[in-house]
Design an enzyme around this catalytic site. Structure first.
Site, short mmCIF file in Angstrom:
data_model
loop_
_atom_site.label_atom_id
_atom_site.label_comp_id
_atom_site.label_asym_id
_atom_site.label_seq_id
_atom_site.Cartn_x
_atom_site.Cartn_y
_atom_site.Cartn_z
N GLU A 41 0.85 -1.20 0.00
CA GLU A 41 0.00 0.00 0.00
C GLU A 41 0.88 1.25 0.00
O GLU A 41 1.98 1.25 0.56
CB GLU A 41 -0.88 0.00 1.25
N LYS A 113 -9.59 1.66 -2.71
CA LYS A 113 -9.83 1.20 -1.35
C LYS A 113 -11.20 1.68 -0.84
O LYS A 113 -11.52 2.86 -0.91
CB LYS A 113 -8.73 1.73 -0.43
N CYS A 154 -5.27 -3.28 2.81
CA CYS A 154 -5.03 -3.03 4.23
C CYS A 154 -6.28 -3.15 5.12
O CYS A 154 -6.71 -4.24 5.44
CB CYS A 154 -4.36 -1.67 4.40
#
Length: 266
Positions: A41, A113, A154
């Site tokens: 990330e 995301k 994440c």
């Protein structure tokens, strides 16, 4: 069978320096005859300062980091996933985006995301990603030569229904490029990733940021590759930048799902 490599970085707020390190590690992984490479990330810039990000990032088509990785993929005929790139969407909003590049150097899919890391871990440590990034709206997957790949980033790992949906769509592999904090990483990193693998009988590929960054954020590292039965195949226990490579049996996920058909029982 195919080979997967996960890159571990300690990205700074200097995009050119981060690119140089990324290319060096990708080339080292390529020398190990890997087929698919994933970076962590925030590979291009590690910052939650919106003004700083706005000054340093451009639209995707002008992005030196993304363009350079595309050229590298084309030159070496490799699949590369930029685990996440801090970039702008078509509406000029800042997004945290996974970008999948094929061996011809073309972007074939991307994922923004969805779950923003808005947490207060202590009086001194809090994160408010929603103040910087625009959240994605759609889960994404893509058919690789070896099977279907699902995308997450994440903090998404704490939302198991997302992984369940990707598994039910037929994903045998799920990527989790991360910049997990040291605080939560020590407690939850391995448990969460192994749980997502076991629940869904899928491989987990989780390249990570590691160490102390210029913005004083400390990330946990421990880039990891986990099998569909929860076994840790490879892990980078060092806090240093580097990479891990593992051979993947793309048939294992299907075998385990046939033995225990839990994905059909929701």
């Amino acid at each position: 069978m195919f080979k997967i490599s996960c890159i571990q970085l300690r990205s700074s707020n200097n995009i050119k320096d981060n690119l140089k390190k990324t290319i060096d590690l990708i080339n080292k992984a390529i020398n190990q005859k890997t087929d698919f490479i994933i970076t962590p990330e925030a590979s291009n810039i590690m910052s939650l300062n919106k003004k700083e990000i706005e000054l340093k990032i451009l639209k995707k088509e002008d992005n030196i980091y993304c363009n350079s990785i595309q050229q590298l993929a084309k030159k070496n005929k490799k699949w590369i996933l930029i685990g996440s790139l801090i970039t702008r969407n078509k509406n000029n909003k800042i997004v945290n985006r996974s970008i999948l590049i094929n061996p011809y150097g073309r972007i074939v899919e991307y994922y923004d995301k969805i779950h923003m890391y808005d947490v207060k871990l202590s009086k001194k440590e809090k994160y408010e990603e929603s103040k910087v990034f625009t959240s994605g709206k759609k889960i994404k997957s893509y058919n690789l030569p070896w099977g279907k790949l699902g995308f997450t980033i994440c903090y998404d790992v704490r939302f198991p229904l997302m992984y369940r949906r990707l598994a039910q769509l037929g994903c045998a592999f799920i990527t989790v490029p991360s910049a997990f904090t040291l605080t939560t990483g020590k407690k939850h990193w391995h448990s969460l990733l192994r749980a997502r693998a076991i629940e869904n009988f899928c491989y987990i590929f989780a390249p990570a940021q590691s160490g102390k960054h210029e913005n004083k954020r400390i990330t946990y590292g421990h880039s990891i590759i986990i099998s569909p039965d929860g076994k840790i195949i490879k892990e980078l226990r060092s806090k240093k930048e580097g990479f891990i490579t593992a051979t993947i049996d793309q048939k294992l996920s299907k075998k385990l799902r046939l033995r225990i058909p839990s994905l059909n029982k929701d």
